[in-house]
Design an enzyme around this catalytic site. Structure first.
Site, PDB file in Angstrom:
ATOM      1  N   SER A  15      15.463  21.568 -15.626  1.00  0.00           N
ATOM      2  CA  SER A  15      14.198  22.253 -15.591  1.00  0.00           C
ATOM      3  C   SER A  15      14.597  23.642 -16.331  1.00  0.00           C
ATOM      4  O   SER A  15      15.653  23.986 -16.269  1.00  0.00           O
ATOM      5  CB  SER A  15      13.528  22.525 -14.354  1.00  0.00           C
ATOM      6  OG  SER A  15      12.704  23.601 -14.747  1.00  0.00           O
ATOM      7  N   LYS A  71      16.853  21.494 -10.405  1.00  0.00           N
ATOM      8  CA  LYS A  71      15.959  20.253 -11.003  1.00  0.00           C
ATOM      9  C   LYS A  71      16.996  19.283 -11.757  1.00  0.00           C
ATOM     10  O   LYS A  71      17.678  19.635 -12.386  1.00  0.00           O
ATOM     11  CB  LYS A  71      14.586  20.606 -11.718  1.00  0.00           C
ATOM     12  CG  LYS A  71      13.611  21.182 -10.876  1.00  0.00           C
ATOM     13  CD  LYS A  71      13.008  20.269  -9.719  1.00  0.00           C
ATOM     14  CE  LYS A  71      12.138  19.317 -10.061  1.00  0.00           C
ATOM     15  NZ  LYS A  71      10.861  19.798 -10.681  1.00  0.00           N
ATOM     16  N   GLU A  92      10.023   8.696 -16.533  1.00  0.00           N
ATOM     17  CA  GLU A  92       8.401   9.049 -16.727  1.00  0.00           C
ATOM     18  C   GLU A  92       8.164   8.835 -18.305  1.00  0.00           C
ATOM     19  O   GLU A  92       6.899   8.543 -18.259  1.00  0.00           O
ATOM     20  CB  GLU A  92       8.143  10.799 -16.598  1.00  0.00           C
ATOM     21  CG  GLU A  92       8.783  11.201 -15.279  1.00  0.00           C
ATOM     22  CD  GLU A  92       9.061  12.690 -14.972  1.00  0.00           C
ATOM     23  OE1 GLU A  92       8.148  13.325 -14.632  1.00  0.00           O
ATOM     24  OE2 GLU A  92      10.210  13.117 -15.314  1.00  0.00           O
ATOM     25  N   HIS A 138       0.777  -1.200   0.051  1.00  0.00           N
ATOM     26  CA  HIS A 138       0.037  -0.044   0.084  1.00  0.00           C
ATOM     27  C   HIS A 138       0.879   1.466  -0.038  1.00  0.00           C
ATOM     28  O   HIS A 138       0.552   2.160   0.411  1.00  0.00           O
ATOM     29  CB  HIS A 138      -0.973  -0.066   1.253  1.00  0.00           C
ATOM     30  CG  HIS A 138      -1.810  -1.132   1.284  1.00  0.00           C
ATOM     31  ND1 HIS A 138      -3.023  -1.204   0.816  1.00  0.00           N
ATOM     32  CD2 HIS A 138      -1.598  -2.438   2.025  1.00  0.00           C
ATOM     33  CE1 HIS A 138      -3.678  -2.652   1.034  1.00  0.00           C
ATOM     34  NE2 HIS A 138      -2.347  -3.302   1.940  1.00  0.00           N
TER      35      HIS A 138
END
Ligand code: ARG
Length: 471
Positions: A290, A296, A303, A169
């Site tokens: 970024s 970043k 992704e 979970h």
């Protein structure tokens, strides 16, 4: 070699078409734009030439062609292959790869080229070409999956004793080994590789020799054809053979499930490399910056792996929708199959290498893992197991540990720092004979059944993994 004028059947237009005797004019430009599949199916040129050369041999065997004719056609097709390898399809305007190969063959050998299509239809031809292509693609995919498995296995071997929390979970559950988590993904990819092999067995059924629908009108030896082209058997029924794209659906499913596995691995890594988890660092080469936030380092490759698998699922849906409700035999709808096939294979061939390299280059942050596995709540199950060893039924032991955790919360103290009386309050067996010794290491070593986290169990798993990789 002198070049002959294209000698297509089409009247008047000067262009080579495989049909047209029956119709006065060529297709409307709008239909041509829709119908023309060369931009997609030119990728099948090598398979189309190979299948055609095998067909020449079959026609020779059936005494449709004599040895000299067969020799000229095979040599001519070889020259066609050379021209296609050099880019002859780039500026071609033919309807599809089959038309282009035949036109080029006319240029190479003249009117003899007109004998090649005897007994054959583009219906059995395209099914053969694309199955041949798929067999090669499946072999390449299996190799790419295997390489990814190799990277997972090497990381597992190198981090056998590195502990990490295991999650259910997405909540910390029990301690495990980093190796055990890596191997969890290994086995998912192993199933993918098994499915690839099984799918390939069904792809390797030869449609060629089925003609347009009712079978070839000449006594070609289809078993010899199959053997020559590397198929394991011939399709039993010509109607089925030209309309069957089950194997495209199967390949799309196998590929999509593989994409789902890549996506789940990517998701784990995105989480584990985040500031919040911090268990692994992604090497710079596998992150991007970024345009606005200078700090970043984004896990774009992972992704995209997660995102691209959505597209694979779309392809699987497309092929199933394509087949549902299609009348038996060949229908032009089936031309869509190649886009689907190529997209599935191309997508996986982009995702697999970058995922493998990311795994191989992972940097484990041992300080963060040590801090996370020091979380004593991970050991609650071990406490219950210890009470079981001291004679309590598991259900009661579970409740006793629950009481202990509540007492810890009430006292604002980790349970390991509670006074012995507090433990006794939860259950007297906690003190008999003495307070249980707890550690993440003891916890993983206790999981000694096969398939568990104990060192010998994980070492046995690594040996199994080595064995299936060597297969
Ligand atoms: N380009 C077609 C395809 O991909 C080849 C088969 C065409 N057959 C036909 N009867 N028009 O399916």
């Amino acid at each position: 070699m002198e070049r002959h004028q294209p000698a297509g059947e089409s009247a008047g237009s000067g262009e080579h078409r495989l049909w047209g005797g029956r119709v006065a004019a060529g297709p409307a430009a709008s239909l041509d734009d829709l119908n023309r599949s060369l931009p997609v199916d030119q990728r099948l040129w090598a398979e189309d030439v190979e299948g055609s050369q095998a067909w020449v041999r079959a026609l020779q065997g059936a005494e449709v062609l004599d040895a000299a004719e067969a020799g000229s056609l095979i040599a001519g097709l070889q020259r066609v292959a050379g021209r296609l390898a050099a880019g002859a399809a780039e500026d071609a305007h033919d309807e599809d790869i089959h038309t282009l190969v035949e036109r080029l063959l006319y240029e190479e050998v003249g009117t003899l080229a007109g004998k090649l299509h005897t007994g054959r239809s583009r219906n059995d031809q395209v099914a053969t070409d694309s199955r041949l292509w798929a067999l090669r693609a499946l072999r390449a995919l299996a190799a790419a999956v295997r390489a990814l498995q190799g990277a997972l296995l090497e990381q597992a071997e190198a981090h056998l004793d590195l502990l990490m929390p295991a999650y259910t979970h997405l909540r910390r559950a029990q301690p495990t080994r980093a190796a055990h988590w890596l191997l969890a993904h290994f086995w998912a990819f192993q199933r993918d590789r098994e499915r690839i092999v099984q799918a390939a067995e069904r792809v390797a059924r030869l449609p060629l020799g089925s003609g347009a629908i009712a079978g070839a009108g000449f006594p070609v030896d289809r078993n010899a054809l199959a053997a020559q082209l590397g198929f394991v058997a011939v399709a039993e029924n010509s109607i089925d053979a030209v309309g069957d794209r089950d194997w495209v659906a199967e390949l799309a499913f196998v590929g999509t499930l593989g994409g789902v596995h890549l996506s789940r691995l990517a998701e784990d890594l995105i989480l584990f490399s985040s500031d919040e988890f911090g268990y692994v660092a992604l090497p710079d080469a596998y992150t991007t910056g970024s345009s606005l936030m200078p700090q970043k380092r984004n896990p774009d490759g992972l992704e995209l792996a997660r995102g691209a698998s959505a597209r694979l699922l779309g392809e699987l849906t497309a092929v199933l929708a394509l087949l549902k409700g299609l009348p038996s035999g060949y229908n032009k709808d089936l031309q869509e199959d190649k886009r689907i096939l190529f997209t599935v294979v191309d997508t996986l061939q982009l995702l697999l290498p970058v995922t493998r390299e990311t795994i191989a280059a992972l940097v484990w942050r041992e300080d963060r893992l040590a801090a996370a596995t020091a979380d004593e709540s991970l050991l609650a199950t071990d406490l219950a197991d210890e009470l079981v060893r001291r004679g309590l039924p598991f259900r009661e032991a579970h409740h006793a540990v629950g009481r202990l955790l509540r007492i810890g919360e009430r006292e604002g103290s980790p349970v390991t720092e509670l006074a012995p009386e507090r433990w006794a309050e939860a259950h007297p067996l906690f003190l008999q004979p003495s307070l249980p010794a707890l550690s993440a290491t003891a916890s993983v070593e206790a999981r000694c059944a096969s398939g568990g986290s104990a060192r010998p169990a994980v070492m046995a798993q690594i040996a199994q993994a080595r064995a299936v990789l060597a297969d």
